[in-house]
Motif scaffolding. Structure first.
Motif, PDB file in Angstrom:
ATOM      1  N   GLY A  41       0.861  -1.144   0.062  1.00 14.82           N
ATOM      2  CA  GLY A  41       0.226   0.356  -0.107  1.00 14.82           C
ATOM      3  C   GLY A  41       0.768   1.188   0.262  1.00 14.82           C
ATOM      4  N   VAL A  42       1.916   1.197   0.701  1.00 13.54           N
ATOM      5  CA  VAL A  42       3.230   2.074   0.612  1.00 13.54           C
ATOM      6  C   VAL A  42       3.495   2.543  -0.454  1.00 13.54           C
ATOM      7  CG1 VAL A  42       4.769   3.951   1.690  1.00 13.54           C
ATOM      8  CG2 VAL A  42       3.176   2.095   3.630  1.00 13.54           C
ATOM      9  N   ARG A  43       4.147   1.729  -1.054  1.00 10.99           N
ATOM     10  CA  ARG A  43       4.768   1.257  -2.403  1.00 10.99           C
ATOM     11  C   ARG A  43       4.355   1.844  -3.883  1.00 10.99           C
ATOM     12  NH1 ARG A  43       6.228  -3.500  -2.093  1.00 10.99           N
ATOM     13  NH2 ARG A  43       4.754  -4.860  -3.346  1.00 10.99           N
ATOM     14  N   ASN A  44       2.723   1.408  -3.794  1.00  9.04           N
ATOM     15  CA  ASN A  44       1.346   1.837  -4.364  1.00  9.04           C
ATOM     16  C   ASN A  44       1.019   3.372  -4.347  1.00  9.04           C
ATOM     17  OD1 ASN A  44       1.925  -0.205  -6.298  1.00  9.04           O
ATOM     18  ND2 ASN A  44       0.290  -1.605  -4.638  1.00  9.04           N
ATOM     19  N   ARG A  45       1.208   3.840  -2.791  1.00 11.96           N
ATOM     20  CA  ARG A  45       1.111   5.211  -2.928  1.00 11.96           C
ATOM     21  C   ARG A  45      -0.371   4.701  -2.921  1.00 11.96           C
ATOM     22  NH1 ARG A  45       5.381   6.106  -5.408  1.00 11.96           N
ATOM     23  NH2 ARG A  45       4.307   6.512  -7.758  1.00 11.96           N
ATOM     24  N   ASN A  46      -1.052   4.299  -3.121  1.00 12.29           N
ATOM     25  CA  ASN A  46      -2.177   3.649  -2.032  1.00 12.29           C
ATOM     26  C   ASN A  46      -2.478   2.870  -0.744  1.00 12.29           C
ATOM     27  OD1 ASN A  46      -5.205   2.395  -1.889  1.00 12.29           O
ATOM     28  ND2 ASN A  46      -4.930   1.446  -3.615  1.00 12.29           N
ATOM     29  N   PRO A  47      -2.849   3.472   0.257  1.00 13.37           N
ATOM     30  CA  PRO A  47      -2.187   3.057   1.715  1.00 13.37           C
ATOM     31  C   PRO A  47      -4.007   2.300   2.063  1.00 13.37           C
ATOM     32  CG  PRO A  47      -3.154   5.133   1.992  1.00 13.37           C
ATOM     33  CD  PRO A  47      -2.758   5.203   0.311  1.00 13.37           C
ATOM     34  N   GLY A  48      -5.079   2.403   1.220  1.00 12.33           N
ATOM     35  CA  GLY A  48      -6.014   1.580   1.940  1.00 12.33           C
ATOM     36  C   GLY A  48      -6.002   0.526   1.046  1.00 12.33           C
TER      37      GLY A  48
ATOM     38  N   ASP B  10      -0.075   8.811  -7.973  1.00 11.76           N
ATOM     39  CA  ASP B  10       0.663   9.621  -8.148  1.00 11.76           C
ATOM     40  C   ASP B  10       1.785   9.940  -6.649  1.00 11.76           C
ATOM     41  OD1 ASP B  10      -1.215  11.040  -7.642  1.00 11.76           O
ATOM     42  OD2 ASP B  10      -0.481  13.073  -9.613  1.00 11.76           O
ATOM     43  N   THR B  11       0.348  10.460  -5.613  1.00 10.74           N
ATOM     44  CA  THR B  11       0.352  10.336  -4.443  1.00 10.74           C
ATOM     45  C   THR B  11       0.458   9.863  -3.259  1.00 10.74           C
ATOM     46  OG1 THR B  11      -0.643  12.369  -4.012  1.00 10.74           O
ATOM     47  CG2 THR B  11       1.499  12.835  -5.729  1.00 10.74           C
ATOM     48  N   PRO B  12       0.666   9.714  -2.454  1.00 16.02           N
ATOM     49  CA  PRO B  12       0.295   9.881  -0.863  1.00 16.02           C
ATOM     50  C   PRO B  12      -0.968   9.888  -1.005  1.00 16.02           C
ATOM     51  CG  PRO B  12       2.215  10.231  -0.259  1.00 16.02           C
ATOM     52  CD  PRO B  12       2.224  10.153  -1.859  1.00 16.02           C
TER      53      PRO B  12
ATOM     54  N   ILE C 277      -4.638   8.355  -0.138  1.00 15.48           N
ATOM     55  CA  ILE C 277      -5.872   8.695   0.883  1.00 15.48           C
ATOM     56  C   ILE C 277      -6.986   9.106   0.702  1.00 15.48           C
ATOM     57  CG2 ILE C 277      -5.856   9.832   3.224  1.00 15.48           C
ATOM     58  CD1 ILE C 277      -2.909   9.785   2.840  1.00 15.48           C
ATOM     59  N   ARG C 278      -6.848   9.883  -0.409  1.00 10.83           N
ATOM     60  CA  ARG C 278      -8.150  11.132  -1.183  1.00 10.83           C
ATOM     61  C   ARG C 278      -9.203   9.978  -1.910  1.00 10.83           C
ATOM     62  NH1 ARG C 278     -10.209  11.747  -5.437  1.00 10.83           N
ATOM     63  NH2 ARG C 278     -11.902  13.714  -6.077  1.00 10.83           N
ATOM     64  N   ALA C 279      -8.837   9.082  -2.024  1.00 15.40           N
ATOM     65  CA  ALA C 279      -9.017   7.457  -3.013  1.00 15.40           C
ATOM     66  C   ALA C 279     -10.241   7.069  -1.448  1.00 15.40           C
ATOM     67  CB  ALA C 279      -8.916   7.163  -3.422  1.00 15.40           C
ATOM     68  N   LEU C 280      -9.346   6.334  -0.527  1.00 17.54           N
ATOM     69  CA  LEU C 280     -10.124   5.465   0.899  1.00 17.54           C
ATOM     70  C   LEU C 280     -10.582   6.589   1.396  1.00 17.54           C
ATOM     71  CD1 LEU C 280      -9.508   4.263   2.756  1.00 17.54           C
ATOM     72  CD2 LEU C 280      -7.577   5.101   3.747  1.00 17.54           C
ATOM     73  N   GLY C 281     -11.053   8.168   0.603  1.00 20.81           N
ATOM     74  CA  GLY C 281     -11.423   8.762   2.519  1.00 20.81           C
ATOM     75  C   GLY C 281     -13.208   8.535   1.100  1.00 20.81           C
ATOM     76  N   LYS C 282     -13.115   9.423   0.249  1.00 19.86           N
ATOM     77  CA  LYS C 282     -14.177   9.282  -1.130  1.00 19.86           C
ATOM     78  C   LYS C 282     -14.850   7.858  -1.020  1.00 19.86           C
ATOM     79  CE  LYS C 282     -13.536  13.411  -2.971  1.00 19.86           C
ATOM     80  NZ  LYS C 282     -14.354  14.357  -3.272  1.00 19.86           N
ATOM     81  N   THR C 283     -14.124   6.798  -0.844  1.00 16.81           N
ATOM     82  CA  THR C 283     -14.646   5.227  -0.655  1.00 16.81           C
ATOM     83  C   THR C 283     -15.509   5.047   0.441  1.00 16.81           C
ATOM     84  OG1 THR C 283     -12.886   4.167  -2.258  1.00 16.81           O
ATOM     85  CG2 THR C 283     -14.554   2.931  -0.794  1.00 16.81           C
TER      86      THR C 283
ATOM     87  N   GLY D 274       1.363  -0.926  10.988  1.00 15.81           N
ATOM     88  CA  GLY D 274       1.535  -0.044  11.686  1.00 15.81           C
ATOM     89  C   GLY D 274       2.662   1.009  11.104  1.00 15.81           C
ATOM     90  N   PHE D 275       2.165   0.945   9.720  1.00 19.15           N
ATOM     91  CA  PHE D 275       3.071   2.301   9.004  1.00 19.15           C
ATOM     92  C   PHE D 275       1.726   3.643   9.246  1.00 19.15           C
ATOM     93  CE2 PHE D 275       3.056   4.671   5.383  1.00 19.15           C
ATOM     94  CZ  PHE D 275       4.908   6.018   5.531  1.00 19.15           C
ATOM     95  N   ALA D 276       2.389   4.461   9.438  1.00 17.69           N
ATOM     96  CA  ALA D 276       1.886   6.436   9.799  1.00 17.69           C
ATOM     97  C   ALA D 276       2.819   6.965   9.017  1.00 17.69           C
ATOM     98  CB  ALA D 276       2.018   6.289  11.456  1.00 17.69           C
ATOM     99  N   TYR D 277       1.929   7.963   8.000  1.00 14.41           N
ATOM    100  CA  TYR D 277       2.023   8.956   7.125  1.00 14.41           C
ATOM    101  C   TYR D 277       2.460  10.367   8.082  1.00 14.41           C
ATOM    102  CZ  TYR D 277       1.690   6.537   2.457  1.00 14.41           C
ATOM    103  OH  TYR D 277       1.523   5.894   1.627  1.00 14.41           O
ATOM    104  N   PRO D 278       3.083  11.048   7.759  1.00 16.06           N
ATOM    105  CA  PRO D 278       3.470  12.288   8.667  1.00 16.06           C
ATOM    106  C   PRO D 278       2.099  13.021   9.041  1.00 16.06           C
ATOM    107  CG  PRO D 278       5.296  12.245   7.078  1.00 16.06           C
ATOM    108  CD  PRO D 278       4.052  11.011   6.164  1.00 16.06           C
ATOM    109  N   ASP D 279       2.035  12.993   9.712  1.00 12.71           N
ATOM    110  CA  ASP D 279       0.363  14.090   9.901  1.00 12.71           C
ATOM    111  C   ASP D 279      -0.037  14.893   8.644  1.00 12.71           C
ATOM    112  OD1 ASP D 279      -0.400  12.799  12.131  1.00 12.71           O
ATOM    113  OD2 ASP D 279       0.766  14.625  13.382  1.00 12.71           O
ATOM    114  N   ALA D 280       0.655  15.812   7.833  1.00 15.71           N
ATOM    115  CA  ALA D 280       0.346  16.700   7.581  1.00 15.71           C
ATOM    116  C   ALA D 280       0.608  16.182   6.078  1.00 15.71           C
ATOM    117  CB  ALA D 280       2.507  17.267   6.921  1.00 15.71           C
ATOM    118  N   VAL D 281       0.622  14.902   5.278  1.00 15.17           N
ATOM    119  CA  VAL D 281       0.230  14.125   4.229  1.00 15.17           C
ATOM    120  C   VAL D 281      -1.068  13.583   4.566  1.00 15.17           C
ATOM    121  CG1 VAL D 281       0.751  12.348   3.441  1.00 15.17           C
ATOM    122  CG2 VAL D 281       2.252  13.733   3.286  1.00 15.17           C
ATOM    123  N   LEU D 282      -1.408  13.268   6.145  1.00 14.67           N
ATOM    124  CA  LEU D 282      -2.710  12.266   6.228  1.00 14.67           C
ATOM    125  C   LEU D 282      -3.403  13.683   6.208  1.00 14.67           C
ATOM    126  CD1 LEU D 282      -4.099  10.126   7.398  1.00 14.67           C
ATOM    127  CD2 LEU D 282      -3.752  10.811   9.756  1.00 14.67           C
ATOM    128  N   VAL D 283      -3.693  14.776   6.703  1.00 14.47           N
ATOM    129  CA  VAL D 283      -4.777  16.059   6.712  1.00 14.47           C
ATOM    130  C   VAL D 283      -5.050  16.597   5.569  1.00 14.47           C
ATOM    131  CG1 VAL D 283      -5.071  18.134   7.756  1.00 14.47           C
ATOM    132  CG2 VAL D 283      -4.188  16.143   9.676  1.00 14.47           C
TER     133      VAL D 283
END
Length: 139
Positions: A6-13, A41-43, A47-53, A122-131
């Motif tokens: 998920g990290v490699r694909n920038r598709n964490p969901g 293209d970016t995490p 994350i946007r796609a995960l949230g939209k889903t 257990g991976f976590a993105y920096p807060d700025a990426v998540l936000v």
């Protein structure tokens, strides 16, 4: 250490690739790189796609609890959904069976962070990426 898929694909969901989805920032499929899951293209766009889903699950399918959402997100045929639900509830401070509102940025951030943690060992993105990813999902 090898990056989680998920990290490699920038598709964490770990959203499955579907030609029906034209996600913002989704890369063209390339079976030589990834056979099943979407790549972004970016995490933040992953994350946007995960949230939209997740928002679709609430709005279109009427799923209002962590258990209902996770049962659809991660079917028990592939996952220990009971453990997954407990982990998301614990990470979001949600009481078992309580209704949640994913339109609230803090709720969405907690939910998305918990899914990323569970899906990526257990991976976590920096807060700025998540936000930023959640901000894009809620637009």
């Amino acid at each position: 250490m090898t990056e989680m898929r998920g990290v490699r694909n920038r598709n964490p969901g770990n959203i499955d690739y579907s030609p029906a989805n034209s996600w913002l920032g989704q890369l063209a499929p390339d079976p030589a790189i990834e056979k099943r899951f979407a790549r972004f293209d970016t995490p933040e766009n992953g994350i946007r796609a995960l949230g939209k889903t997740l928002l679709t699950y609430q709005r279109k399918h009427g799923l209002k609890t962590v258990k209902a959402i996770i049962n659809r997100w991660a079917p028990s045929i592939e996952n220990d959904t009971g453990a997954y639900v407990r982990a998301v509830e614990a990470n979001t401070g949600t009481a078992p069976g309580a209704e949640i509102d994913l339109v609230k940025p803090a709720v969405m951030q907690g939910f998305v962070k918990a899914i990323i943690h569970h899906e990526n060992a257990g991976f976590a993105y920096p807060d700025a990426v998540l936000v930023e990813g959640v901000r894009r999902a809620l637009l």
